[in-house]
Enzyme design. Structure first.
Site, short mmCIF file in Angstrom:
data_model
loop_
_atom_site.label_atom_id
_atom_site.label_comp_id
_atom_site.label_asym_id
_atom_site.label_seq_id
_atom_site.Cartn_x
_atom_site.Cartn_y
_atom_site.Cartn_z
N PHE A 130 1.02 -1.72 0.41
CA PHE A 130 -0.11 -0.08 -0.38
C PHE A 130 0.53 1.61 -0.21
O PHE A 130 2.17 1.10 0.71
CB PHE A 130 -0.51 -0.26 1.53
CG PHE A 130 -2.09 -0.86 1.46
CD1 PHE A 130 -3.15 -0.67 0.57
CD2 PHE A 130 -2.35 -2.32 0.68
CE1 PHE A 130 -4.43 -1.22 0.25
CE2 PHE A 130 -3.25 -3.78 1.26
CZ PHE A 130 -4.24 -2.37 0.42
N CYS A 131 0.71 2.36 -0.96
CA CYS A 131 1.48 3.65 -1.18
C CYS A 131 1.17 4.50 -1.07
O CYS A 131 -0.50 4.79 -1.61
CB CYS A 131 1.74 3.46 -2.39
SG CYS A 131 2.48 1.13 -2.23
N THR A 132 1.49 5.78 -0.79
CA THR A 132 0.82 6.91 -1.95
C THR A 132 1.88 7.46 -2.49
O THR A 132 3.03 7.79 -2.35
CB THR A 132 0.96 8.33 -0.50
OG1 THR A 132 -0.84 7.57 -0.11
CG2 THR A 132 0.33 9.73 -1.11
N ASN A 292 -3.74 3.86 -3.86
CA ASN A 292 -4.74 2.51 -3.93
C ASN A 292 -6.49 2.54 -4.72
O ASN A 292 -6.69 1.48 -4.59
CB ASN A 292 -4.45 2.11 -2.63
CG ASN A 292 -3.19 2.29 -1.98
OD1 ASN A 292 -2.38 2.91 -1.22
ND2 ASN A 292 -2.20 1.10 -3.19
N ARG A 305 -6.29 8.68 3.02
CA ARG A 305 -4.63 9.28 2.81
C ARG A 305 -4.86 10.55 1.45
O ARG A 305 -4.20 11.15 0.89
CB ARG A 305 -4.01 8.57 2.55
CG ARG A 305 -3.09 7.60 3.24
CD ARG A 305 -2.84 6.02 3.14
NE ARG A 305 -2.87 5.05 2.62
CZ ARG A 305 -3.21 4.43 1.64
NH1 ARG A 305 -2.24 5.07 0.71
NH2 ARG A 305 -4.21 3.63 0.88
#
Length: 362
Positions: A130-132, A292, A305
């Protein structure tokens, strides 16, 4: 991340944003602890694939790396999958993409792991990150790219995070951030050409993705990033390759270039692009944020986010955008959270400024 801990943490986002607006751009933003710089290694693409990672591996305790591999596989892989893949790998090894398979074999030989374990741990990361990611253009037309990578097993993976310069004929072909024992890439930069990050698009169980990779010849997500960094000559070529190559799983690819408007989020299905979302600074869209979730859909309140990142970018302003302020944006809660392993900021036009910080160090 879409976990109960992060979902609960997101309820504090409004307070964090209020604090954000009170902070000046020159002050540090909401860091839980001081970040640390990962080690930097060179990997020679002139060396045989089986040998090229060994100089880096010699800096790590093999027992610790094996324990991390066992932890990831034990948490992510059902026993029946492990047994089945062990048989499949032996039968189809010659059909798996090179140089990745030979590199994995060399790593496994050094660490005393089976090839099946090496392939499994490399593919296990494919659907668990999971990322930004943010790509943005400042008021002078300069392109900046930043990413947080969030992942479980932080206590181990923070100790195995490294920046790597891939070198051929004495020249840096590309720079990337990765984990020891992992031959794919989620974050990388081709100097004076483009930058790439990958964000998970959660579709299907990861072992189904792995089976697709082995049976259909589709590319793992992170292997395609590395292939693109190796082969693509410019931003447009990179976008085409990342958009069109069949994959083992859905993903978001975020790409930044060196010229104005060279920034895009590619939403990928396994077979091809579901959406191409470019920068549009002439109409006010000077940044794109990917966390995501499909950008045309609302984000779930349990894991928002996106909104804090957008508010932080707007608070920063296009005229004040830089690698430093982009790092600050990526340090705002819950964009930065307890699962964040590292933050990287980069600009292909200024490759020497590539910077990774390990977050939440113990």
């Amino acid at each position: 991340m879409g976990t109960p801990a992060i979902r609960a943490a997101c309820h504090g986002a409004h307070l964090a944003l209020a604090l954000l607006l009170l902070l000046s751009l020159s002050d540090p933003w909401l860091w839980a602890t001081a970040p640390g710089t990962p080690p930097l290694f060179n990997v020679s693409l002139d060396a045989a694939p089986e040998l090229r990672w060994l100089p880096m591996l010699q800096h790590y305790d093999p027992d610790f790396v094996r324990a991390a591999v066992a932890q990831v596989i034990g948490d992510r892989v059902p026993q029946w999958i492990l047994e089945m893949i062990g048989e499949i790998v032996q039968k189809v090894e010659s059909f798996l993409p090179q140089p990745f398979t030979s590199e994995i074999r060399g790593i496994c030989d050094y660490l005393n792991l089976s090839l099946a374990e090496g392939v499994l741990v490399n593919l296990a990361y494919e659907a668990s990150a999971f990322c930004t990611s943010i790509v943005a253009q400042d008021s002078q037309g300069r392109i900046y790219h930043g990413r947080n990578l969030d992942y479980p097993f932080g206590n181990a993976l923070r100790k195995l995070t490294a920046d790597v310069q891939f070198v051929k004929n004495g020249q840096i072909v590309f720079t990337a951030t990765t984990f020891v024992g992992y031959v794919g890439l989620w974050t990388g930069q081709s100097p004076h050409k483009f930058t790439i990050s990958g964000d998970e698009r959660d579709k299907g169980w990861w072992w189904e993705n792995m089976i697709a990779a082995l049976s259909l010849g589709h590319s793992p997500i992170s292997w395609l990033i590395r292939k693109t960094l190796t082969e693509s000559e410019d931003f447009e070529a990179a976008v085409y390759t990342l958009a069109k190559t069949p994959l083992i799983a859905d993903v978001y690819y975020i790409v930044g270039g060196t010229s104005p408007q060279e920034g895009v989020v590619i939403t990928r299905d396994r077979g091809g692009p579901a959406d191409i979302w470019p920068l549009d600074p002439l109409n006010g869209a000077w940044f794109r944020v990917e966390t995501n979730y499909d950008h045309w859909e609302p984000v779930p309140k349990r894991d928002d986010r996106r909104t804090p990142a957008i508010k932080a970018l707007n608070a920063t302003g296009q005229a004040h955008l830089s690698l430093e302020t982009l790092f600050q944006v990526l340090s705002v809660f819950p964009v930065y959270n307890n699962y964040t392993i590292y933050t990287t900021v980069m600009s292909a036009a200024e490759p020497d400024k590539y910077m990774t910080m390990i977050r939440n160090p113990s």
